[in-house]
Design a protein around this motif. Structure first.
Motif, PDB file in Angstrom:
ATOM      1  N   ARG A  18       0.823  -1.219   0.000  1.00  0.00           N
ATOM      2  CA  ARG A  18       0.000   0.000   0.000  1.00  0.00           C
ATOM      3  C   ARG A  18       0.854   1.265   0.000  1.00  0.00           C
ATOM      4  O   ARG A  18       0.442   2.284  -0.541  1.00  0.00           O
ATOM      5  CB  ARG A  18      -0.917   0.021   1.224  1.00  0.00           C
ATOM      6  N   ALA A  46      -9.672  -5.919   6.318  1.00  0.00           N
ATOM      7  CA  ALA A  46      -9.879  -4.777   7.221  1.00  0.00           C
ATOM      8  C   ALA A  46      -9.120  -3.550   6.709  1.00  0.00           C
ATOM      9  O   ALA A  46      -9.645  -2.438   6.712  1.00  0.00           O
ATOM     10  CB  ALA A  46      -9.412  -5.130   8.630  1.00  0.00           C
ATOM     11  N   ALA A  49     -10.811  -2.208   3.653  1.00  0.00           N
ATOM     12  CA  ALA A  49     -12.069  -1.532   4.021  1.00  0.00           C
ATOM     13  C   ALA A  49     -11.781  -0.112   4.498  1.00  0.00           C
ATOM     14  O   ALA A  49     -12.480   0.836   4.126  1.00  0.00           O
ATOM     15  CB  ALA A  49     -12.787  -2.321   5.109  1.00  0.00           C
ATOM     16  N   ALA A  50     -10.721   0.030   5.306  1.00  0.00           N
ATOM     17  CA  ALA A  50     -10.366   1.361   5.822  1.00  0.00           C
ATOM     18  C   ALA A  50     -10.011   2.301   4.673  1.00  0.00           C
ATOM     19  O   ALA A  50     -10.454   3.449   4.629  1.00  0.00           O
ATOM     20  CB  ALA A  50      -9.191   1.255   6.785  1.00  0.00           C
ATOM     21  N   LEU A  51      -9.235   1.804   3.728  1.00  0.00           N
ATOM     22  CA  LEU A  51      -8.814   2.648   2.606  1.00  0.00           C
ATOM     23  C   LEU A  51      -9.989   2.957   1.677  1.00  0.00           C
ATOM     24  O   LEU A  51     -10.094   4.061   1.150  1.00  0.00           O
ATOM     25  CB  LEU A  51      -7.681   1.981   1.821  1.00  0.00           C
ATOM     26  N   MET A  53     -13.025   3.254   2.587  1.00  0.00           N
ATOM     27  CA  MET A  53     -13.812   4.285   3.276  1.00  0.00           C
ATOM     28  C   MET A  53     -13.190   5.650   3.054  1.00  0.00           C
ATOM     29  O   MET A  53     -13.871   6.622   2.740  1.00  0.00           O
ATOM     30  CB  MET A  53     -13.818   4.011   4.775  1.00  0.00           C
ATOM     31  N   LEU A  54     -11.886   5.692   3.241  1.00  0.00           N
ATOM     32  CA  LEU A  54     -11.176   6.971   3.122  1.00  0.00           C
ATOM     33  C   LEU A  54     -11.370   7.572   1.739  1.00  0.00           C
ATOM     34  O   LEU A  54     -11.530   8.777   1.583  1.00  0.00           O
ATOM     35  CB  LEU A  54      -9.685   6.718   3.386  1.00  0.00           C
ATOM     36  N   ARG A  55     -11.371   6.713   0.723  1.00  0.00           N
ATOM     37  CA  ARG A  55     -11.485   7.211  -0.653  1.00  0.00           C
ATOM     38  C   ARG A  55     -12.919   7.549  -1.027  1.00  0.00           C
ATOM     39  O   ARG A  55     -13.169   8.475  -1.777  1.00  0.00           O
ATOM     40  CB  ARG A  55     -10.948   6.179  -1.637  1.00  0.00           C
ATOM     41  N   SER A  56     -13.853   6.757  -0.506  1.00  0.00           N
ATOM     42  CA  SER A  56     -15.206   6.867  -1.051  1.00  0.00           C
ATOM     43  C   SER A  56     -16.118   7.822  -0.292  1.00  0.00           C
ATOM     44  O   SER A  56     -17.073   8.334  -0.852  1.00  0.00           O
ATOM     45  CB  SER A  56     -15.860   5.489  -1.094  1.00  0.00           C
ATOM     46  N   VAL A  57     -15.810   8.073   0.977  1.00  0.00           N
ATOM     47  CA  VAL A  57     -16.752   8.888   1.739  1.00  0.00           C
ATOM     48  C   VAL A  57     -16.731  10.332   1.226  1.00  0.00           C
ATOM     49  O   VAL A  57     -15.694  10.859   0.856  1.00  0.00           O
ATOM     50  CB  VAL A  57     -16.408   8.828   3.248  1.00  0.00           C
ATOM     51  N   SER A  58     -17.914  10.929   1.126  1.00  0.00           N
ATOM     52  CA  SER A  58     -17.973  12.312   0.637  1.00  0.00           C
ATOM     53  C   SER A  58     -18.307  13.235   1.800  1.00  0.00           C
ATOM     54  O   SER A  58     -18.979  12.849   2.747  1.00  0.00           O
ATOM     55  CB  SER A  58     -19.016  12.440  -0.466  1.00  0.00           C
ATOM     56  N   VAL A  59     -17.792  14.436   1.728  1.00  0.00           N
ATOM     57  CA  VAL A  59     -18.070  15.397   2.805  1.00  0.00           C
ATOM     58  C   VAL A  59     -18.951  16.517   2.256  1.00  0.00           C
ATOM     59  O   VAL A  59     -18.993  16.751   1.048  1.00  0.00           O
ATOM     60  CB  VAL A  59     -16.762  15.992   3.384  1.00  0.00           C
TER      61      VAL A  59
ATOM     62  N   TYR B  40     -13.367  21.272  -3.302  1.00  0.00           N
ATOM     63  CA  TYR B  40     -13.740  20.064  -2.576  1.00  0.00           C
ATOM     64  C   TYR B  40     -12.537  19.423  -1.888  1.00  0.00           C
ATOM     65  O   TYR B  40     -12.583  19.112  -0.696  1.00  0.00           O
ATOM     66  CB  TYR B  40     -14.400  19.056  -3.519  1.00  0.00           C
ATOM     67  N   ARG B 197     -15.630  -2.649  13.962  1.00  0.00           N
ATOM     68  CA  ARG B 197     -16.400  -3.576  13.124  1.00  0.00           C
ATOM     69  C   ARG B 197     -17.703  -3.964  13.819  1.00  0.00           C
ATOM     70  O   ARG B 197     -17.669  -4.401  14.958  1.00  0.00           O
ATOM     71  CB  ARG B 197     -15.553  -4.821  12.836  1.00  0.00           C
TER      72      ARG B 197
END
Lengths: 164, 198
Positions: A18, A46, A49-51, A53-59, B40, B197
């Motif tokens: 990574r 795991a 999943a963390a990465l 989330m970091l990439r996909s979540v929008s603010v 953004y 989790r």
């Protein structure tokens, strides 16, 4: 290689993949290990999943954020341009004054000497008067610069607080 | 729109060089284009770093004012993003010295503002929306619990997708430090994700 070492190696490789990337041979080994080891596969999942989330979540960006920043930057830019033009004019005036001062110095020196002798003043007095005359334009310019900068700083601070 | 600066108009020369020239001249249209382009990403970066929507908005504006006044310092050789994030990071550090930056959760409250870059799932169903909110909350909690030095490198690497060298420029640290913080940050984040989790 025993199991403990294999798990440690797998986790090191996952992280290195990574961060820096891993060689093809190391990837083959890692893929084979993950296929066989549930614990490491869970660790890998795991991490992914963390990465993800970091990439996909929008603010939520506050409405008008870019507009207010643009207005602020435009206003400050206009102030800076105006300030620059004033500074250039002042610098030109100073340069002109200095050239005129140098050119006229011999004449003014003789004028002060004549005045000194006409008024019967000690040499030190009229010479100091000449030095003072010489520094008057520079002192005036410095004063103008200080006043202008103070005023401009106050204006900028006020405009910032108005905006935010 | 007449007179509006277009980044595409400078396609004939390297964009970074054109950017540097425009920043030196403090071209208002260029700055406006940059503000829109990075709105953004810069806001998101500030939000994750400060944990406060209000602080992120203030720092967003301060960052662009700093870009205006310090634009001549951009070299036009390296990418613009690391330089921009570097300015933002310094402002965050200054701000955190002046006041405490808190309330991380409010950053993920969509009711206050508009959503940007919505994912396809957002409009799909209430369930998808709920999952997205859950995801954001979990991420928010995990990031909030990560030490700042790890959080910032993880954001720069995996969210802003900067190279390791660019991150080193942003945080003004050796490459080895960037790597070790990334490794430790990844490990800490993974453990926190395991805790979170459901």
């Amino acid at each position: 290689m025993n199991d403990g070492n294999a798990h440690e190696r797998a986790q090191r490789l996952m992280d290195r993949d990574r961060v820096e990337g891993i060689a093809l041979e190391e990837r083959r080994w890692l893929d084979a290990h993950l296929a066989a080891c549930e614990t490491c596969a869970a660790w890998a999942e795991a991490g992914e999943a963390a990465l993800r989330m970091l990439r996909s979540v929008s603010v939520a960006v506050p409405p008008g954020l870019a507009t207010s920043a643009t207005l602020l930057v435009r206003e400050r830019g206009a102030q800076l341009r105006k300030q620059r033009a004033q500074n250039l004019a002042l610098a030109a005036a100073c340069a002109l004054s200095w050239v005129a001062g140098v050119a006229s110095a011999p004449l003014v020196w003789r004028l002060f000497a004549w005045l000194g002798s006409a008024l019967d003043l000690p040499g030190m007095v009229w010479q100091l008067a000449f030095v003072f005359w010489w520094f008057v334009p520079a002192a005036a310019a410095t004063l103008v610069i200080i006043v202008a900068r103070t005023r401009s700083r106050t204006d900028l601070n006020m405009s910032d607080s108005d905006f935010v | 729109m007449e007179g509006v600066f277009s980044l595409n108009a400078l396609a004939m020369e390297p964009e970074t060089r054109a950017l540097a020239r425009g920043l030196r001249r403090r071209e208002p249209d260029l700055l406006e284009a940059l503000i829109l382009r990075y709105e953004y990403r810069l806001y998101r970066y500030l939000l994750y770093l400060t944990g406060s929507a209000e602080a992120a908005s203030d720092l967003f504006q301060e960052t662009w004012l700093r870009v205006l006044t310090r634009g001549h310092q951009y070299d036009g050789v390296s990418r613009f993003e690391p330089w921009l994030f570097s300015i933002a990071r310094h402002l965050v550090i200054d701000a955190s010295r002046r006041r405490r930056l808190v309330s991380f959760e409010e950053a993920f409250e969509p009711a206050e503002g508009r959503e940007r870059e919505p994912r396809a799932a957002d409009a799909a169903s209430p369930l998808a929306e709920y999952e997205s909110r859950e995801l954001a909350n979990r991420l928010g909690e995990v990031l909030a619990r990560l030490p700042g030095v790890y959080r910032e490198v993880l954001l720069l690497r995996f969210q802003e997708e900067l190279t390791l060298e660019e991150i080193a420029v942003v945080i003004r640290a050796p490459l080895s430090t960037v790597k070790s913080r990334l490794y430790r940050g990844l490990s800490a984040a993974r453990e926190l994700m395991e805790d979170k989790r459901p």
